[in-house]
Design an enzyme around this catalytic site. Structure first.
Site, PDB file in Angstrom:
ATOM      1  N   CYS A 130      46.626 -84.075  66.436  1.00 34.34           N
ATOM      2  CA  CYS A 130      46.338 -84.317  65.026  1.00 34.34           C
ATOM      3  C   CYS A 130      46.379 -83.008  64.241  1.00 34.34           C
ATOM      4  O   CYS A 130      46.483 -83.024  63.017  1.00 34.34           O
ATOM      5  CB  CYS A 130      44.985 -84.997  64.866  1.00 34.34           C
ATOM      6  N   HIS A 131      46.315 -81.878  64.934  1.00 32.66           N
ATOM      7  CA  HIS A 131      46.354 -80.595  64.221  1.00 32.66           C
ATOM      8  C   HIS A 131      47.746 -80.298  63.679  1.00 32.66           C
ATOM      9  O   HIS A 131      47.907 -79.390  62.883  1.00 32.66           O
ATOM     10  CB  HIS A 131      45.906 -79.469  65.153  1.00 32.66           C
TER      11      HIS A 131
END
Length: 170
Positions: A130-131
């Site tokens: 998700c980063h």
DNA sequence: CAGGATCTACTTG
DNA sequence: CAAGTAGATCCTG
């Protein structure tokens, strides 16, 4: 649920397994959140999954693509969220997408904001990257575990992003 | 129904 | 150009 600590150079992560696979990966100093009855299961045959999880985590923390993942248990997520998470797995280390682009990818143009919500609901950060999802114009956007982690992970894989108006050359 | 890890267009200085 | 705002959007609990 079955929990185990994974020692890394960045601290001790906690992996949480159900009978179906890895359900949650918690950053050091953060407690697991999934303790739902819906996820209670028999004790999984831990070792192979634990080893796969650990080595995948080590690789990811070095900014490399893991050769092998443990199975994931995403059953706590809605259909929409699972779509977003699976789409994130397709993003290569070092590259990024925006919330809006990811919305396009899953066939829900205009749902950029909802995609942000799904990112925040991701229980398996680092492995489900998700980063690598940024705001428009490669601005950093947010991160539930703290933006420091997002920046660290992006820099480990030499991904470009913009911080307070300034491009960060990785 | 309110509120987000958004986005774009538009307005001001 | 920078900074601020108003809406538009759409999934969630």
């Amino acid at each position: 649920m079955w929990h185990t600590g994974i020692q890394t150079t960045d601290g001790i992560f906690t992996a949480s397994f159900t009978a179906k696979g890895l359900a949650e990966l918690s950053f050091p100093d953060r407690a697991p959140t999934l303790d739902r009855q819906s996820l209670e299961g028999r004790a999984p045959r831990g070792l192979p999954w634990q080893d796969d999880t650990a080595s995948a985590l080590y690789a990811a923390l070095r900014g490399e693509r893991p050769k092998r993942f443990p199975p994931f248990d995403l059953s706590h997520g809605t259909a929409f969220q699972q779509k977003v998470w699976r789409a994130m797995l397709e993003i290569s280390p070092g590259s990024t997408r925006s919330y809006g682009e990811l919305a396009m990818t899953i066939g829900a143009p205009g749902a950029s904001r909802a995609v942000g919500g799904a990112c925040g609901a991701n229980r398996i950060p680092v492995l489900i990257p998700c980063h690598r999802v940024l705001a428009a114009r490669k601005r950093l956007g947010g991160f539930s575990a703290g933006l420091e982690w997002k920046r660290l992970l992006l820099e480990r894989e030499q991904a470009a992003y913009v911080l307070e108006g300034n491009p960060v050359a990785a």
